[in-house]
Design an enzyme around this catalytic site. Structure first.
Site, PDB file in Angstrom:
ATOM      1  N   GLY A 120       0.821  -1.205   0.000  1.00 34.66           N
ATOM      2  CA  GLY A 120       0.000   0.000   0.000  1.00 34.66           C
ATOM      3  C   GLY A 120       0.854   1.254   0.000  1.00 34.66           C
ATOM      4  O   GLY A 120       2.011   1.235  -0.458  1.00 34.66           O
ATOM      5  N   ILE A 144      -6.863  -3.364   0.992  1.00 34.91           N
ATOM      6  CA  ILE A 144      -8.327  -3.475   1.042  1.00 34.91           C
ATOM      7  C   ILE A 144      -8.942  -2.084   1.138  1.00 34.91           C
ATOM      8  O   ILE A 144     -10.099  -1.898   0.826  1.00 34.91           O
ATOM      9  CB  ILE A 144      -8.810  -4.352   2.219  1.00 34.91           C
ATOM     10  CG1 ILE A 144      -8.392  -3.766   3.569  1.00 34.91           C
ATOM     11  CG2 ILE A 144      -8.335  -5.777   2.073  1.00 34.91           C
ATOM     12  CD1 ILE A 144      -9.163  -4.351   4.748  1.00 34.91           C
ATOM     13  N   ASP A 145      -8.137  -1.075   1.564  1.00 33.85           N
ATOM     14  CA  ASP A 145      -8.687   0.276   1.796  1.00 33.85           C
ATOM     15  C   ASP A 145      -8.998   1.017   0.495  1.00 33.85           C
ATOM     16  O   ASP A 145      -9.740   1.987   0.506  1.00 33.85           O
ATOM     17  CB  ASP A 145      -7.691   1.124   2.604  1.00 33.85           C
ATOM     18  CG  ASP A 145      -7.276   0.454   3.899  1.00 33.85           C
ATOM     19  OD1 ASP A 145      -8.060  -0.378   4.385  1.00 33.85           O
ATOM     20  OD2 ASP A 145      -6.178   0.759   4.411  1.00 33.85           O
ATOM     21  N   GLU A 240     -13.779   2.770  10.492  1.00 39.00           N
ATOM     22  CA  GLU A 240     -12.914   2.919  11.680  1.00 39.00           C
ATOM     23  C   GLU A 240     -12.274   4.308  11.765  1.00 39.00           C
ATOM     24  O   GLU A 240     -11.948   4.781  12.841  1.00 39.00           O
ATOM     25  CB  GLU A 240     -11.814   1.846  11.678  1.00 39.00           C
ATOM     26  CG  GLU A 240     -10.875   1.975  10.466  1.00 39.00           C
ATOM     27  CD  GLU A 240      -9.761   0.944  10.433  1.00 39.00           C
ATOM     28  OE1 GLU A 240      -9.653   0.121  11.359  1.00 39.00           O
ATOM     29  OE2 GLU A 240      -8.986   0.965   9.460  1.00 39.00           O
TER      30      GLU A 240
HETATM   31  O1  F6P Z   1      -4.529  -1.019   5.495  1.00 43.77           O
HETATM   32  C1  F6P Z   1      -5.254  -2.198   5.704  1.00 43.77           C
HETATM   33  C2  F6P Z   1      -5.791  -2.258   7.114  1.00 43.77           C
HETATM   34  O2  F6P Z   1      -6.544  -3.458   7.233  1.00 43.77           O
HETATM   35  C3  F6P Z   1      -6.620  -1.042   7.524  1.00 43.77           C
HETATM   36  O3  F6P Z   1      -7.896  -1.064   7.004  1.00 43.77           O
HETATM   37  C4  F6P Z   1      -6.530  -1.155   9.018  1.00 43.77           C
HETATM   38  O4  F6P Z   1      -6.667   0.102   9.638  1.00 43.77           O
HETATM   39  C5  F6P Z   1      -5.136  -1.666   9.251  1.00 43.77           C
HETATM   40  O5  F6P Z   1      -4.737  -2.303   8.057  1.00 43.77           O
HETATM   41  C6  F6P Z   1      -5.051  -2.634  10.402  1.00 43.77           C
HETATM   42  O6  F6P Z   1      -3.718  -2.975  10.565  1.00 43.77           O
HETATM   43  P1  F6P Z   1      -3.223  -4.144  11.518  1.00 43.77           P
HETATM   44  O7  F6P Z   1      -3.562  -5.438  10.857  1.00 43.77           O
HETATM   45  O8  F6P Z   1      -1.779  -3.917  11.610  1.00 43.77           O
HETATM   46  O9  F6P Z   1      -3.953  -3.990  12.817  1.00 43.77           O
END
Ligand code: F6P
Length: 379
Positions: A120, A144-145, A240
């Protein structure tokens, strides 16, 4: 850097895992082998493996039967930024150090002509710095974002939206049976694409996005009104990264070892509590979390990932470095990595899907704005 005639291509997956990573690895590796006779070196656990020299030559059996597998056969990490590298010191102490020289040294040791980095915005930023230091990088956008400005879509997004949509379908059952407000918190970091698309696909009544400020009074009004209209339940889909009315995001944890120290999460519980207190309606919260990133990619994501992997292999093997695969107007193409990191792609408040959702009665937690009709193609 100038290495062998028979190219040696490194490949790594950086940042959070995402459905479709294995499909990219498979496509890039097979293209590099079959079209260029290249050797493909799998770098383990993202940039961690590059800094620590953990890599191996990919063999045929590793890339067979992985198209439909979630996760990544190479492992991934969001703590491997070579310029911001967590080094274990004595007594469990972690010190953040610049270990970029180790990463560059390993590129030379392994004689890598180019590296395909699948990731990303964090990964693309690291790619950009490595390019500045003479490492030949090619990027593949993953998240996924769906928040990378240079590509219309990233793979993994479609899978995440499908998971959200199915989860909301399931929440409808309890919502209607028990006449409750069901709040669902979904991922997406600072962009609301997952909440918007998943919320619309699941028929959420209220969708809260980071890009659209909301007020508690408006949310209370919507769910109370639905109750009087005998609907007697509401589904609230909250991103979130949505900002509370005071403009603050809800942070679950801070971890300095991560490329982005802020871990978002917890707004769903805040919204649920406020709704219950503000309306007196029984409210429950579900945090979908990593279910959105797990499991098998959708057919759409497998196809997009395969296209991206193939294009990236062509770039890496032909010496077309500094490029990132991208989807533009339904065509797979490439864009400069530097362009890809210039801007995050967030939801414009006048986005067409936002307007259309409003038209069918979905609330975004603020007063309705005038609908802008699309311009006809032949106008
Ligand atoms: O960037 C993808 C993502 O799933 C975001 O949507 C989310 O905020 C973050 O990664 C969560 O990260 P981790 O798996 O490190 O908690």
């Amino acid at each position: 850097m100038n290495f062998s005639a028979r190219k040696r291509i490194g490949i790594l997956t950086g940042g959070g895992d995402c459905p479709g990573l294995n499909a990219v690895i498979r496509a890039a590796t097979k293209t590099a082998w079959s079209q260029y006779g290249a050797t493909v070196i799998g770098i383990e656990d993202g940039f961690e493996g590059l800094v620590e020299g953990r890599m191996h030559e990919i063999q045929e059996n590793e890339v067979s039967n992985i198209l439909s597998q979630g996760g990544t056969i190479l492992g991934s990490s969001n703590k491997g930024d070579p310029w911001h590298y967590p080094v274990e010191m004595q007594g469990d102490l972690i010190e953040i150090q610049d270990c970029s020289y180790k990463a560059i040294r390993n590129v030379e040791r392994w004689a890598l002509d180019a590296i395909i980095a699948i990731g990303g915005d964090g990964t693309m930023n690291i790619c950009s710095k490595l390019l500045d230091h003479g490492v030949n990088m090619v990027g593949v956008p993953k998240t996924i974002d769906n928040d990378l400005a240079a590509t219309d879509l990233t793979f993994g997004f479609d899978t995440a939206v499908s998971v959200v949509s199915e989860a909301i379908d399931r929440l409808h059952t309890t919502a209607s049976s028990h006449h409750r407000v069901m709040v669902i918190e979904v991922m997406g970091r600072h962009a609301g694409w997952i909440a918007l698309n998943g919320g619309v696909a699941g028929g959420a009544d209220v969708i809260l996005l980071p890009e659209i400020p909301f007020s508690w009074q408006e949310i209370f009004h919507v769910v109370k009104q639905r109750n009087t209209r005998r609907k007697r339940f509401s589904i609230v889909c909250v991103a979130e990264g949505a900002k509370l009315p005071d403009g603050e995001q809800v942070i679950k944890a801070l971890d300095n070892k991560r490329t982005d120290a802020r871990q978002l999460g917890g707004i769903g519980a805040v919204v649920a509590q406020m709704i219950e207190e503000g309306t007196g309606l029984e409210t429950r919260v579900t945090v979908l979390g990593h279910l959105q990133r797990g499991g098998s990619p959708t057919a759409f994501d497998r196809v997009l990932a395969t296209n991206f992997g193939t294009v990236a292999a062509h770039c890496a093997c032909r010496g077309d470095y500094g490029k990132m695969a991208a989807l533009r107007h339904n065509m797979v193409t490439t864009v400069p990595i530097k362009e890809a990191i210039a801007q995050l792609r967030t939801v414009p408040p006048d986005n067409q899907l936002v307007q259309n959702a409003r038209a069918i009665g979905t609330s975004f937690g603020n007063a309705t704005v005038e609908t802008v009709l699309p311009t006809p193609v032949d106008a």
